[in-house]
Scaffold this motif. Structure first.
Motif, PDB file in Angstrom:
ATOM      1  N   ALA A 131       0.833  -1.210   0.000  1.00 29.22           N
ATOM      2  CA  ALA A 131       0.000   0.000   0.000  1.00 29.22           C
ATOM      3  C   ALA A 131       0.866   1.257   0.000  1.00 29.22           C
ATOM      4  O   ALA A 131       0.584   2.219  -0.728  1.00 29.22           O
ATOM      5  CB  ALA A 131      -0.930  -0.004   1.203  1.00 29.22           C
ATOM      6  N   ALA A 132       1.933   1.260   0.801  1.00 26.82           N
ATOM      7  CA  ALA A 132       2.809   2.433   0.868  1.00 26.82           C
ATOM      8  C   ALA A 132       3.525   2.657  -0.460  1.00 26.82           C
ATOM      9  O   ALA A 132       3.630   3.798  -0.935  1.00 26.82           O
ATOM     10  CB  ALA A 132       3.817   2.263   2.002  1.00 26.82           C
ATOM     11  N   LEU A 133       4.016   1.586  -1.065  1.00 24.56           N
ATOM     12  CA  LEU A 133       4.751   1.728  -2.312  1.00 24.56           C
ATOM     13  C   LEU A 133       3.830   2.071  -3.473  1.00 24.56           C
ATOM     14  O   LEU A 133       4.219   2.798  -4.390  1.00 24.56           O
ATOM     15  CB  LEU A 133       5.567   0.471  -2.581  1.00 24.56           C
ATOM     16  N   GLU A 134       2.590   1.591  -3.443  1.00 25.39           N
ATOM     17  CA  GLU A 134       1.627   2.007  -4.460  1.00 25.39           C
ATOM     18  C   GLU A 134       1.370   3.514  -4.361  1.00 25.39           C
ATOM     19  O   GLU A 134       1.264   4.201  -5.383  1.00 25.39           O
ATOM     20  CB  GLU A 134       0.315   1.235  -4.282  1.00 25.39           C
ATOM     21  N   GLU A 135       1.297   4.021  -3.134  1.00 26.74           N
ATOM     22  CA  GLU A 135       1.094   5.462  -2.958  1.00 26.74           C
ATOM     23  C   GLU A 135       2.318   6.235  -3.442  1.00 26.74           C
ATOM     24  O   GLU A 135       2.185   7.287  -4.077  1.00 26.74           O
ATOM     25  CB  GLU A 135       0.794   5.784  -1.493  1.00 26.74           C
ATOM     26  N   ALA A 136       3.509   5.717  -3.157  1.00 28.66           N
ATOM     27  CA  ALA A 136       4.732   6.372  -3.639  1.00 28.66           C
ATOM     28  C   ALA A 136       4.754   6.448  -5.159  1.00 28.66           C
ATOM     29  O   ALA A 136       5.115   7.478  -5.743  1.00 28.66           O
ATOM     30  CB  ALA A 136       5.961   5.633  -3.116  1.00 28.66           C
ATOM     31  N   VAL A 137       4.356   5.361  -5.814  1.00 28.12           N
ATOM     32  CA  VAL A 137       4.314   5.350  -7.279  1.00 28.12           C
ATOM     33  C   VAL A 137       3.257   6.319  -7.799  1.00 28.12           C
ATOM     34  O   VAL A 137       3.474   7.026  -8.787  1.00 28.12           O
ATOM     35  CB  VAL A 137       4.065   3.923  -7.802  1.00 28.12           C
ATOM     36  N   ARG A 138       2.127   6.374  -7.121  1.00 29.43           N
ATOM     37  CA  ARG A 138       1.086   7.322  -7.538  1.00 29.43           C
ATOM     38  C   ARG A 138       1.605   8.757  -7.474  1.00 29.43           C
ATOM     39  O   ARG A 138       1.355   9.567  -8.363  1.00 29.43           O
ATOM     40  CB  ARG A 138      -0.154   7.187  -6.646  1.00 29.43           C
ATOM     41  N   LEU A 139       2.359   9.055  -6.414  1.00 34.55           N
ATOM     42  CA  LEU A 139       2.869  10.416  -6.232  1.00 34.55           C
ATOM     43  C   LEU A 139       4.042  10.730  -7.155  1.00 34.55           C
ATOM     44  O   LEU A 139       4.245  11.886  -7.535  1.00 34.55           O
ATOM     45  CB  LEU A 139       3.287  10.617  -4.766  1.00 34.55           C
ATOM     46  N   ASP A 140       4.844   9.727  -7.488  1.00 37.36           N
ATOM     47  CA  ASP A 140       6.014   9.934  -8.346  1.00 37.36           C
ATOM     48  C   ASP A 140       6.091   8.795  -9.360  1.00 37.36           C
ATOM     49  O   ASP A 140       6.924   7.893  -9.243  1.00 37.36           O
ATOM     50  CB  ASP A 140       7.283  10.001  -7.493  1.00 37.36           C
ATOM     51  N   PRO A 141       5.220   8.803 -10.358  1.00 47.02           N
ATOM     52  CA  PRO A 141       5.125   7.670 -11.283  1.00 47.02           C
ATOM     53  C   PRO A 141       6.347   7.469 -12.166  1.00 47.02           C
ATOM     54  O   PRO A 141       6.501   6.400 -12.766  1.00 47.02           O
ATOM     55  CB  PRO A 141       3.888   8.006 -12.126  1.00 47.02           C
ATOM     56  N   GLY A 142       7.230   8.442 -12.241  1.00 49.16           N
ATOM     57  CA  GLY A 142       8.390   8.325 -13.113  1.00 49.16           C
ATOM     58  C   GLY A 142       9.637   7.785 -12.443  1.00 49.16           C
ATOM     59  O   GLY A 142      10.691   7.707 -13.079  1.00 49.16           O
ATOM     60  N   ASP A 143       9.565   7.364 -11.178  1.00 52.75           N
ATOM     61  CA  ASP A 143      10.749   6.888 -10.472  1.00 52.75           C
ATOM     62  C   ASP A 143      10.902   5.379 -10.655  1.00 52.75           C
ATOM     63  O   ASP A 143      10.100   4.593 -10.153  1.00 52.75           O
ATOM     64  CB  ASP A 143      10.663   7.235  -8.987  1.00 52.75           C
ATOM     65  N   ALA A 144      11.941   4.970 -11.365  1.00 55.50           N
ATOM     66  CA  ALA A 144      12.135   3.553 -11.695  1.00 55.50           C
ATOM     67  C   ALA A 144      12.482   2.725 -10.468  1.00 55.50           C
ATOM     68  O   ALA A 144      12.050   1.567 -10.347  1.00 55.50           O
ATOM     69  CB  ALA A 144      13.233   3.416 -12.753  1.00 55.50           C
ATOM     70  N   THR A 145      13.256   3.281  -9.531  1.00 60.86           N
ATOM     71  CA  THR A 145      13.619   2.526  -8.336  1.00 60.86           C
ATOM     72  C   THR A 145      12.393   2.201  -7.503  1.00 60.86           C
ATOM     73  O   THR A 145      12.248   1.088  -6.992  1.00 60.86           O
ATOM     74  CB  THR A 145      14.647   3.312  -7.499  1.00 60.86           C
ATOM     75  N   THR A 146      11.492   3.169  -7.372  1.00 58.28           N
ATOM     76  CA  THR A 146      10.263   2.913  -6.626  1.00 58.28           C
ATOM     77  C   THR A 146       9.439   1.831  -7.311  1.00 58.28           C
ATOM     78  O   THR A 146       8.834   0.980  -6.651  1.00 58.28           O
ATOM     79  CB  THR A 146       9.455   4.209  -6.466  1.00 58.28           C
ATOM     80  N   ARG A 147       9.414   1.831  -8.639  1.00 59.96           N
ATOM     81  CA  ARG A 147       8.702   0.773  -9.373  1.00 59.96           C
ATOM     82  C   ARG A 147       9.304  -0.597  -9.071  1.00 59.96           C
ATOM     83  O   ARG A 147       8.582  -1.593  -8.932  1.00 59.96           O
ATOM     84  CB  ARG A 147       8.774   1.013 -10.879  1.00 59.96           C
ATOM     85  N   CYS A 148      10.631  -0.665  -8.983  1.00 60.11           N
ATOM     86  CA  CYS A 148      11.279  -1.935  -8.627  1.00 60.11           C
ATOM     87  C   CYS A 148      10.850  -2.395  -7.240  1.00 60.11           C
ATOM     88  O   CYS A 148      10.557  -3.574  -7.018  1.00 60.11           O
ATOM     89  CB  CYS A 148      12.798  -1.794  -8.668  1.00 60.11           C
ATOM     90  N   LEU A 149      10.818  -1.461  -6.299  1.00 57.68           N
ATOM     91  CA  LEU A 149      10.400  -1.813  -4.944  1.00 57.68           C
ATOM     92  C   LEU A 149       8.956  -2.284  -4.927  1.00 57.68           C
ATOM     93  O   LEU A 149       8.609  -3.242  -4.227  1.00 57.68           O
ATOM     94  CB  LEU A 149      10.587  -0.619  -4.017  1.00 57.68           C
ATOM     95  N   LEU A 150       8.102  -1.605  -5.680  1.00 57.52           N
ATOM     96  CA  LEU A 150       6.713  -2.041  -5.791  1.00 57.52           C
ATOM     97  C   LEU A 150       6.650  -3.459  -6.354  1.00 57.52           C
ATOM     98  O   LEU A 150       5.883  -4.306  -5.862  1.00 57.52           O
ATOM     99  CB  LEU A 150       5.935  -1.079  -6.686  1.00 57.52           C
ATOM    100  N   ALA A 151       7.457  -3.732  -7.367  1.00 55.87           N
ATOM    101  CA  ALA A 151       7.487  -5.070  -7.957  1.00 55.87           C
ATOM    102  C   ALA A 151       7.912  -6.120  -6.936  1.00 55.87           C
ATOM    103  O   ALA A 151       7.345  -7.224  -6.884  1.00 55.87           O
ATOM    104  CB  ALA A 151       8.430  -5.087  -9.164  1.00 55.87           C
ATOM    105  N   VAL A 152       8.895  -5.787  -6.109  1.00 60.03           N
ATOM    106  CA  VAL A 152       9.346  -6.717  -5.071  1.00 60.03           C
ATOM    107  C   VAL A 152       8.216  -6.996  -4.084  1.00 60.03           C
ATOM    108  O   VAL A 152       7.989  -8.140  -3.674  1.00 60.03           O
ATOM    109  CB  VAL A 152      10.595  -6.174  -4.349  1.00 60.03           C
TER     110      VAL A 152
END
Length: 198
Positions: A131-152
């Motif tokens: 839930a936290a990482l989905e919110e991070a991606v929503r707020l900053d959708p262009g950050d590839a590292t956050t996308r990796c963390l979401l994937a993990v």
């Protein structure tokens, strides 16, 4: 960009330390309201917060925050408090600290990343991390590292197809996102096979 290191044993503390430090404890939080008046006592506790270690440092940081600090001191004191909590491996308290960060600055993507990585790697709270990482991606959708963390996080919940999609989106955003990150690449390959990792 920092290496995506994942836990390979039952004790995830080392991984949490790495992520807490690499993902920017030292990022000031926006939108923090100053106390009506910053007292000399609060400034002294803030000074001790930076000088003292471990338990004494934690107590001084908390005292400074409770007494009230202006925005130029409040953010740095919260950062030092987080470092002290890492030093003594008080992961539940660190997670609560980061929960307060997101309450103070709900539009700060990095605050959500810090919370997500801490609860994922240190506490194995996969649903909260997701839930936290989905919110991070929503707020900053262009950050590839956050996308990796979401994937993990998705992979940890056996949502392999969604994890693969998140990894693919990270590569689309930054084709070099896996450079020097063998752990992230291994999780991606496991997700493609529909298998757990490690």
């Amino acid at each position: 960009m920092p290496e995506l290191t994942l836990p390979q044993h039952p004790r995830p503390a080392t991984v949490a330390v790495a992520w807490v430090l690499l993902l920017g404890i030292a990022t000031p939080l926006p939108g923090q309201a100053p106390a009506p008046e910053e007292t000399p006592e609060a400034r002294e506790q803030a000074r001790l917060c930076e000088r003292l270690d471990e338990e004494e440092g934690i107590e001084a940081c908390r005292a400074a925050l409770a007494l009230g600090l202006g925005p130029e001191r409040r953010g740095p004191v919260r950062e030092v408090l987080a470092r002290h909590l890492v030093d003594v491996e008080r992961w539940s308290e660190l997670a609560e600290h980061y929960r307060e960060d997101v309450r103070l600055a709900p539009e700060d993507a990095e605050a959500w990343v810090r919370l997500g990585t801490t609860v994922l790697f240190a506490l194995n709270e996969q649903a909260e991390a997701l839930a936290a990482l989905e919110e991070a991606v929503r707020l900053d959708p262009g950050d590839a590292t956050t996308r990796c963390l979401l994937a993990v996080a998705l992979h940890s919940l056996a949502r392999h197809e969604e994890a693969t999609e998140a990894f693919d989106e990270a590569v689309r955003l930054d084709p070099t996102v896996f450079d020097g990150r063998p752990a992230a690449r291994a999780v991606r390959e496991a997700a493609r096979r529909g298998e757990p990792w490690p």
